[in-house]
Design an enzyme around this catalytic site. Sequence first.
Site, PDB file in Angstrom:
ATOM      1  N   ASP A  26       0.879  -1.163   0.000  1.00 24.72           N
ATOM      2  CA  ASP A  26       0.000   0.000   0.000  1.00 24.72           C
ATOM      3  C   ASP A  26       0.922   1.220   0.000  1.00 24.72           C
ATOM      4  OD1 ASP A  26      -3.178   0.682   1.627  1.00 24.72           O
ATOM      5  OD2 ASP A  26      -2.093   1.721   0.038  1.00 24.72           O
TER       6      ASP A  26
HETATM    7  C1  GLC Z   1      -4.278   4.284  -0.533  1.00 24.81           C
HETATM    8  C2  GLC Z   1      -5.180   3.092  -0.236  1.00 24.81           C
HETATM    9  C3  GLC Z   1      -5.140   2.038  -1.310  1.00 24.81           C
HETATM   10  C4  GLC Z   1      -4.904   2.732  -2.629  1.00 24.81           C
HETATM   11  C5  GLC Z   1      -3.491   3.288  -2.615  1.00 24.81           C
HETATM   12  C6  GLC Z   1      -3.168   4.088  -3.875  1.00 24.81           C
HETATM   13  O1  GLC Z   1      -3.741   4.784   0.630  1.00 24.81           O
HETATM   14  O2  GLC Z   1      -5.060   2.473   1.029  1.00 24.81           O
HETATM   15  O3  GLC Z   1      -6.385   1.339  -1.267  1.00 24.81           O
HETATM   16  O4  GLC Z   1      -5.052   1.809  -3.689  1.00 24.81           O
HETATM   17  O5  GLC Z   1      -3.240   4.074  -1.461  1.00 24.81           O
HETATM   18  O6  GLC Z   1      -3.933   5.257  -3.897  1.00 24.81           O
END
Ligand code: GLC
Length: 745
Positions: free
Chosen positions: A236
């Site tokens: 993430d």
């Molecule tokens: C965010 C989210 C994730 C997302 C990623 C890219 O913090 O937790 O679900 O796909 O970062 O934006």
Amino acid sequence: MQNNYEEQINQIIADLTLEEKANMLHGMGLFTSGDVSEKGIPGLETSDGPMGVRNQFPRDSWFPINLSDDFVSYMPSNSAVSATWNPDCAYAGGKALGEEARGRGKDVILAPGINIKRDPLCGRNFEYMSEDPYLVEELVVPMIKGIQEADVAACVKHYALNNQETNRLWVDTFVDERTLREIYLPGFKAAVQKAGTYSLMNAYNKFEGVHCSANKRLLDSILREEWRYDGTVISDWGSVHTTKETAEASMDLEMSVTTNFDEYFFAKPLVEAVEKGEVKMEDVDAKVRNILRMMYRLKMLGPEAANRNTGSYNTREHQEAVRNTARESMVLLKNEENVLPITKERVTMEPGERAPKKKRIAVIGRNAEHQHAGGGGSAEIKALYEISPIMGLKTYLGGNVDVVYAPGYFIPGKKEDVNAVNWQETSLERQISRRDFMGETEEQQKQREEVMKARKELREEAVALAKSADEVIFVGGLNHDYDVEGWDRDNMKLPYAQDELVEALLEANPNTIVTIVAGSPVEMPWRDKAKAILWCYYAGMETGHAFTEVLFGDVNPSGKLPESFPAEYTDTITYKNGEFGKEDCVTYKEGIFYGYRYYEKEGVSPAFAFGHGLSYTTFGFSDLAVEALPQAGVVNEEADLEKATVKVSVKVTNTGKVAGAEVVQCYVSDTECSVERPVKELKAFGKVFLEPGETKTVELTINNRGLAFYDVESKAFVVEAGEFGIHVGSGSDKIAESAKIFLTK
Ligand code: GLC
């Protein structure tokens, strides 16, 4: 995948320098991984999200490019998809999403999110599917298959135990092994083993003291060794905190929200760590191998690259798929005295002395006109269009009905900071929960008083309008100020004093139709007074049309709740245990007993039960037949768990006057067991469409896993001999027929 790619992958790796390998293992853009162009290896283009392909950002800036070429189909939320209880809708949604992502030139779509809805207050519940792991499994598999048919990788998220937003980057989670295996892992396991997801995203939080991005138990022993996963793990954004520990765990691609790409943990620091002998080259190679394998699967590399799906976005087909899912996602919670559907007669002009007299429909509530696509966090979407409920009503009714609108309640404006960057750019700072803002300054007190005054005026205006109308439709609920990534709600009440407004409207017109648009449950203290309540999860660009078609009976609602709606938040076990929304450490003390598994065990009646949903027609169940097959209960190895074990058939008749669909739900109770098990658990379901008077036999199969529980001693799912109850009905609280089977060993 053909094995010769493994050979080609090894050849590529043998030809790459350490720097080139490291380049592939971290973002070289906010949504792009590093390439090795001189050796023909492209970077991966990723994009959010579960409700459509997010707007285009520059490589290194959170200020969107803001051209007119990235408007997209705004898909139904996973909650809406789940409310259909229809795997075909999940597949169609995945297919459209994958094609839109490919059409936008993406290789990975960062979806679907499938974390279990453990507590109604989780800010991202709208993005997730259900409280029940079996319903998640049955919907996530077709969705991922649909996505990946477009030669785009699904990225199932967030692995694992990301069940709250409060302090999500640091909160440590603890759950007993049986609960982990029976509740929180099955959706991911099905995504890996049944859907063949090409990628998976590790969660932000810690599990048993170690961040999920470096958690060897989750990533190596469970994901890679037990489940035999050979796809890519993507972090993430900003969830990686170390070089060595993370490199030694099976996380492959580090992404983040900062633009110092060369300083990412898997950039120069990784090169240095290998050069110092702190990190083994074979660990680096394994990550590169997983990414290259995914590239071949996506036809980014190899002879099949010329045939890669080209995708398409904003097509009529996608819009139709969204509309169908939206139609099936609407959940009719209550309907007394046939308040719904609104019949044509009730809105037909009456002859007048000179001019005919138009009927008046008062539409009250900000969610009648509010558009939700652009909010929610990373699930935000630049929708090509979004049909609001009032737009749906007006385009349906045309000019011979007087549709009048009043906002009904006041939403305090947010101070728009013109210099504000995208919320995500600063999302890594230690997140402060909304609670920290609760202190009230004098200025805030003044503002509050103004708000109260505005609310009273708006309420009075709405009630006056309601009194003047033939039909009253309230459209309230939540929005992405409350259903939002990064925060959890503080309570389960409708905000903006909507409850007072609903009470006043019901006083003015007892037949007021109450409709709620939201992504997670709300308390409804007025639910016994309201005769008609329609629940709409965020259902995408066609919401207003589907909403109207249901209200007027062109579509017979068939949605079922994919989660329990507690009467009050204080009824939840997570509230009672104080184990939700804590900042530093959350222990899932409730184990498997949360949601309907808890309410049924403790005899707590929810406002609306898991699996609840009404129709404009009625259905009868009869002739339940249950047969235990010879292999029932015989589990010598894991594969035996997937074997069909109990055949269930039941006749369903449409006993009403209009066509409709019923979701036949099959629950299993293990009444003789050495461990405590829930009263019953969902283990099979099927949706059946019936004409008036029509009867169909619905045949369902339960496999051995459907009878099993996870035995922590033997570290395996086991089926104990003895009596099992098989319960079939139209909701967890509406069992129509039951039968017993006896398994001997
Ligand atoms: C965010 C989210 C994730 C997302 C990623 C890219 O913090 O937790 O679900 O796909 O970062 O934006």
